[in-house]
Scaffold this motif. Structure first.
Motif, PDB file in Angstrom:
ATOM      1  N   LEU A   1       1.769 -63.580 -67.431  1.00  0.00           N
ATOM      2  CA  LEU A   1       1.970 -62.568 -68.471  1.00  0.00           C
ATOM      3  C   LEU A   1       2.603 -63.184 -69.721  1.00  0.00           C
ATOM      4  O   LEU A   1       2.201 -62.874 -70.852  1.00  0.00           O
ATOM      5  CB  LEU A   1       2.858 -61.440 -67.946  1.00  0.00           C
ATOM      6  CG  LEU A   1       2.217 -60.491 -66.925  1.00  0.00           C
ATOM      7  CD1 LEU A   1       3.302 -59.689 -66.210  1.00  0.00           C
ATOM      8  CD2 LEU A   1       1.225 -59.550 -67.614  1.00  0.00           C
ATOM      9  N   ILE A   2       3.573 -64.059 -69.538  1.00  0.00           N
ATOM     10  CA  ILE A   2       4.244 -64.692 -70.670  1.00  0.00           C
ATOM     11  C   ILE A   2       3.277 -65.603 -71.416  1.00  0.00           C
ATOM     12  O   ILE A   2       3.242 -65.621 -72.658  1.00  0.00           O
ATOM     13  CB  ILE A   2       5.480 -65.475 -70.203  1.00  0.00           C
ATOM     14  CG1 ILE A   2       6.539 -64.515 -69.656  1.00  0.00           C
ATOM     15  CG2 ILE A   2       6.042 -66.337 -71.318  1.00  0.00           C
ATOM     16  CD1 ILE A   2       7.047 -63.488 -70.645  1.00  0.00           C
TER      17      ILE A   2
ATOM     18  N   THR B   1      10.468 -49.217 -68.395  1.00  0.00           N
ATOM     19  CA  THR B   1      10.977 -50.375 -69.128  1.00  0.00           C
ATOM     20  C   THR B   1      10.064 -50.770 -70.280  1.00  0.00           C
ATOM     21  O   THR B   1      10.504 -50.999 -71.401  1.00  0.00           O
ATOM     22  CB  THR B   1      11.142 -51.588 -68.180  1.00  0.00           C
ATOM     23  OG1 THR B   1      12.021 -51.229 -67.116  1.00  0.00           O
ATOM     24  CG2 THR B   1      11.698 -52.794 -68.918  1.00  0.00           C
ATOM     25  N   GLY B   2       8.772 -50.828 -70.012  1.00  0.00           N
ATOM     26  CA  GLY B   2       7.827 -51.368 -70.984  1.00  0.00           C
ATOM     27  C   GLY B   2       7.674 -50.539 -72.240  1.00  0.00           C
ATOM     28  O   GLY B   2       7.482 -51.083 -73.335  1.00  0.00           O
ATOM     29  N   ALA B   3       7.753 -49.218 -72.122  1.00  0.00           N
ATOM     30  CA  ALA B   3       7.504 -48.362 -73.289  1.00  0.00           C
ATOM     31  C   ALA B   3       8.515 -48.623 -74.403  1.00  0.00           C
ATOM     32  O   ALA B   3       8.153 -48.680 -75.586  1.00  0.00           O
ATOM     33  CB  ALA B   3       7.537 -46.890 -72.880  1.00  0.00           C
TER      34      ALA B   3
ATOM     35  N   GLY C   1       6.823 -56.830 -71.641  1.00  0.00           N
ATOM     36  CA  GLY C   1       7.498 -55.705 -70.993  1.00  0.00           C
ATOM     37  C   GLY C   1       7.317 -55.731 -69.493  1.00  0.00           C
ATOM     38  O   GLY C   1       8.277 -55.530 -68.730  1.00  0.00           O
ATOM     39  N   LEU C   2       6.084 -55.986 -69.056  1.00  0.00           N
ATOM     40  CA  LEU C   2       5.835 -56.054 -67.618  1.00  0.00           C
ATOM     41  C   LEU C   2       6.486 -57.300 -67.023  1.00  0.00           C
ATOM     42  O   LEU C   2       7.088 -57.240 -65.936  1.00  0.00           O
ATOM     43  CB  LEU C   2       4.330 -56.057 -67.350  1.00  0.00           C
ATOM     44  CG  LEU C   2       3.906 -55.970 -65.887  1.00  0.00           C
ATOM     45  CD1 LEU C   2       4.559 -54.784 -65.175  1.00  0.00           C
ATOM     46  CD2 LEU C   2       2.380 -55.884 -65.776  1.00  0.00           C
ATOM     47  N   ALA C   3       6.413 -58.419 -67.739  1.00  0.00           N
ATOM     48  CA  ALA C   3       7.059 -59.643 -67.254  1.00  0.00           C
ATOM     49  C   ALA C   3       8.567 -59.446 -67.119  1.00  0.00           C
ATOM     50  O   ALA C   3       9.174 -59.926 -66.153  1.00  0.00           O
ATOM     51  CB  ALA C   3       6.765 -60.805 -68.199  1.00  0.00           C
ATOM     52  N   PHE C   4       9.166 -58.746 -68.075  1.00  0.00           N
ATOM     53  CA  PHE C   4      10.601 -58.469 -68.026  1.00  0.00           C
ATOM     54  C   PHE C   4      10.971 -57.773 -66.726  1.00  0.00           C
ATOM     55  O   PHE C   4      11.950 -58.127 -66.065  1.00  0.00           O
ATOM     56  CB  PHE C   4      10.986 -57.590 -69.225  1.00  0.00           C
ATOM     57  CG  PHE C   4      12.457 -57.331 -69.360  1.00  0.00           C
ATOM     58  CD1 PHE C   4      13.240 -58.123 -70.192  1.00  0.00           C
ATOM     59  CD2 PHE C   4      13.077 -56.298 -68.665  1.00  0.00           C
ATOM     60  CE1 PHE C   4      14.605 -57.884 -70.323  1.00  0.00           C
ATOM     61  CE2 PHE C   4      14.439 -56.054 -68.789  1.00  0.00           C
ATOM     62  CZ  PHE C   4      15.202 -56.847 -69.616  1.00  0.00           C
TER      63      PHE C   4
ATOM     64  N   VAL D   1       9.150 -57.636 -63.890  1.00  0.00           N
ATOM     65  CA  VAL D   1       8.883 -58.506 -62.734  1.00  0.00           C
ATOM     66  C   VAL D   1      10.079 -59.431 -62.508  1.00  0.00           C
ATOM     67  O   VAL D   1      10.556 -59.588 -61.378  1.00  0.00           O
ATOM     68  CB  VAL D   1       7.597 -59.331 -62.945  1.00  0.00           C
ATOM     69  CG1 VAL D   1       7.411 -60.312 -61.798  1.00  0.00           C
ATOM     70  CG2 VAL D   1       6.374 -58.426 -63.048  1.00  0.00           C
ATOM     71  N   ILE D   2      10.577 -60.028 -63.594  1.00  0.00           N
ATOM     72  CA  ILE D   2      11.746 -60.904 -63.485  1.00  0.00           C
ATOM     73  C   ILE D   2      12.967 -60.120 -63.028  1.00  0.00           C
ATOM     74  O   ILE D   2      13.765 -60.593 -62.204  1.00  0.00           O
ATOM     75  CB  ILE D   2      12.031 -61.605 -64.828  1.00  0.00           C
ATOM     76  CG1 ILE D   2      10.868 -62.520 -65.223  1.00  0.00           C
ATOM     77  CG2 ILE D   2      13.336 -62.391 -64.765  1.00  0.00           C
ATOM     78  CD1 ILE D   2      10.613 -63.657 -64.260  1.00  0.00           C
ATOM     79  N   ASP D   3      13.120 -58.894 -63.527  1.00  0.00           N
ATOM     80  CA  ASP D   3      14.232 -58.047 -63.105  1.00  0.00           C
ATOM     81  C   ASP D   3      14.190 -57.812 -61.599  1.00  0.00           C
ATOM     82  O   ASP D   3      15.219 -57.865 -60.919  1.00  0.00           O
ATOM     83  CB  ASP D   3      14.169 -56.709 -63.842  1.00  0.00           C
ATOM     84  CG  ASP D   3      15.533 -56.244 -64.324  1.00  0.00           C
ATOM     85  OD1 ASP D   3      16.337 -57.095 -64.753  1.00  0.00           O
ATOM     86  OD2 ASP D   3      15.803 -55.035 -64.260  1.00  0.00           O
ATOM     87  N   ASP D   4      13.006 -57.537 -61.083  1.00  0.00           N
ATOM     88  CA  ASP D   4      12.853 -57.327 -59.639  1.00  0.00           C
ATOM     89  C   ASP D   4      13.198 -58.591 -58.855  1.00  0.00           C
ATOM     90  O   ASP D   4      13.818 -58.529 -57.786  1.00  0.00           O
ATOM     91  CB  ASP D   4      11.404 -56.917 -59.322  1.00  0.00           C
ATOM     92  CG  ASP D   4      11.095 -55.487 -59.707  1.00  0.00           C
ATOM     93  OD1 ASP D   4      12.014 -54.767 -60.137  1.00  0.00           O
ATOM     94  OD2 ASP D   4       9.915 -55.084 -59.574  1.00  0.00           O
ATOM     95  N   ILE D   5      12.787 -59.736 -59.382  1.00  0.00           N
ATOM     96  CA  ILE D   5      13.093 -61.007 -58.716  1.00  0.00           C
ATOM     97  C   ILE D   5      14.598 -61.248 -58.712  1.00  0.00           C
ATOM     98  O   ILE D   5      15.178 -61.634 -57.687  1.00  0.00           O
ATOM     99  CB  ILE D   5      12.355 -62.166 -59.420  1.00  0.00           C
ATOM    100  CG1 ILE D   5      10.843 -62.059 -59.186  1.00  0.00           C
ATOM    101  CG2 ILE D   5      12.875 -63.523 -58.934  1.00  0.00           C
ATOM    102  CD1 ILE D   5      10.021 -63.000 -60.040  1.00  0.00           C
ATOM    103  N   LEU D   6      15.251 -60.994 -59.853  1.00  0.00           N
ATOM    104  CA  LEU D   6      16.695 -61.227 -59.946  1.00  0.00           C
ATOM    105  C   LEU D   6      17.480 -60.302 -59.025  1.00  0.00           C
ATOM    106  O   LEU D   6      18.531 -60.689 -58.497  1.00  0.00           O
ATOM    107  CB  LEU D   6      17.159 -61.043 -61.386  1.00  0.00           C
ATOM    108  CG  LEU D   6      16.709 -62.118 -62.378  1.00  0.00           C
ATOM    109  CD1 LEU D   6      17.117 -61.744 -63.797  1.00  0.00           C
ATOM    110  CD2 LEU D   6      17.274 -63.476 -62.000  1.00  0.00           C
ATOM    111  N   ASP D   7      16.979 -59.076 -58.818  1.00  0.00           N
ATOM    112  CA  ASP D   7      17.671 -58.160 -57.915  1.00  0.00           C
ATOM    113  C   ASP D   7      17.738 -58.733 -56.503  1.00  0.00           C
ATOM    114  O   ASP D   7      18.660 -58.434 -55.750  1.00  0.00           O
ATOM    115  CB  ASP D   7      16.960 -56.801 -57.888  1.00  0.00           C
ATOM    116  CG  ASP D   7      17.763 -55.755 -57.136  1.00  0.00           C
ATOM    117  OD1 ASP D   7      18.805 -55.323 -57.666  1.00  0.00           O
ATOM    118  OD2 ASP D   7      17.368 -55.387 -56.007  1.00  0.00           O
TER     119      ASP D   7
END
Length: 307
Positions: free
Chosen positions: A277-278, A194-196, A227-230, A232-238
């Motif tokens: 991170l944000i 994701t981050g790249a 990118g990493l925060a994105f 982390v949030i994606d994992d939380i939303l899942d």
């Protein structure tokens, strides 16, 4: 209450109308994408490419490219071809990620995934075509940018997609399913898968606009943190969101026995990590003052998104 600098940053970002900004920028990107890919022969292939490319979404990656380029004085004609190319590459990754051999998902952005409409074969080829076309768009349609800067962006795009980027992260992600995974391995997956692409979205805009070494370094740091925060949030939303909120199947990571930040750290620690991170991403842009408001507000948007 935080330190005075952080309080002032928060107040400034709160005053910025992100909804209006994203609406305007998304409309610019949508128009450019619509014009970039007319239907030709074989129509089925182009229809498949356009089905996913024009399916909406946040258009976050092209908007990040525009925002970072404009931060250092870039113009739309310098930035839009790469912004469109980034969305083409991102769309390719979604088409391929949804395939039965990968994440095997039925829905994306609230509609059937590409292979559900066109079949696995055409979906694979549509993704391949979008990836190749993205590089053509950057090389042939970028205006008023020196050849060395365009070449720099092309090289970074290739690296962001290939074994050092998205593809490498996807391979480790697939191989890690059902395995005990360390936090370092999880961060490798997310930084690459994701981050790249988020990093090159931010940095390429500044390169095209002629940003200096300090700007590139600051925007690289910003992009890696968001990118990493994105993710982390994606994992939380899942874990916490419904399929309707996500526009795709919820709980896929748990079903596939994938390591995620909540599974390794717990929900609350994961939320704190994303917030840290944000905050760091916004702080590194402090020297740019109000010019950085769009990028700071986008960082907050990533942290607070619900889908």
């Amino acid at each position: 209450m935080g330190p005075p600098i952080l309080r002032s940053v928060t107040l400034a970002v709160d005053a910025f109308n992100l909804t209006e900004y994203l609406t305007e920028q998304r409309a610019i990107v949508e128009r450019a994408l619509e014009l970039s890919l007319p239907v030709a022969y074989p129509e089925t292939l182009y229809d498949s490419m356009r089905y996913s490319l024009m399916a909406g979404g946040k258009r976050l990656r092209p908007i990040l490219c525009l925002a970072s380029g404009q931060l250092v004085g870039g113009r739309l004609e310098q930035l839009l071809p790469t912004a469109c190319a980034l969305e083409m590459i991102h769309t390719m990754s979604l088409i391929h990620d949804d395939l039965p051999a990968m994440d095997n998902d039925d829905y994306r952005r609230g509609q059937p995934t590409n292979h559900k409409i066109y079949g696995d074969d055409i979906a694979i080829l549509a993704g391949d075509a979008l990836l190749a076309y993205a590089f053509e768009v950057v090389a042939e349609r970028t205006e008023d940018v020196t050849a060395d800067r365009i070449l720099n962006v092309v090289g970074r795009l290739g690296r962001a997609v290939a074994a050092e980027g998205l593809v490498g992260g996807q391979v480790v992600d697939l191989q890690s399913e059902g395995q005990e995974v360390s936090l370092d391995t999880l961060e490798f997956i997310h930084a690459h898968k994701t981050g790249a692409l988020l990093e090159v979205s931010v940095v390429s805009g500044a390169i095209l606009a002629g940003g200096d070494d300090d700007a590139i370094a600051r925007l690289t740091a910003y992009s890696r943190d968001i990118g990493l925060a994105f993710q982390v949030i994606d994992d939380i939303l899942d874990v916490t969101a419904t399929s309707e909120q996500l526009g795709k199947t919820a709980g896929k990571d748990i079903a596939a026995a994938k390591a995620t930040y909540p599974s390794l750290l717990g929900l609350e620690v994961s939320r704190r990590k994303a917030a840290d991170l944000i905050a760091r991403a916004k702080q590194v842009l402090e020297p740019y003052g109000d010019r950085a408001l769009p990028l700071k507000a986008i960082a907050d948007f990533i942290a607070n998104r619900t889908h």
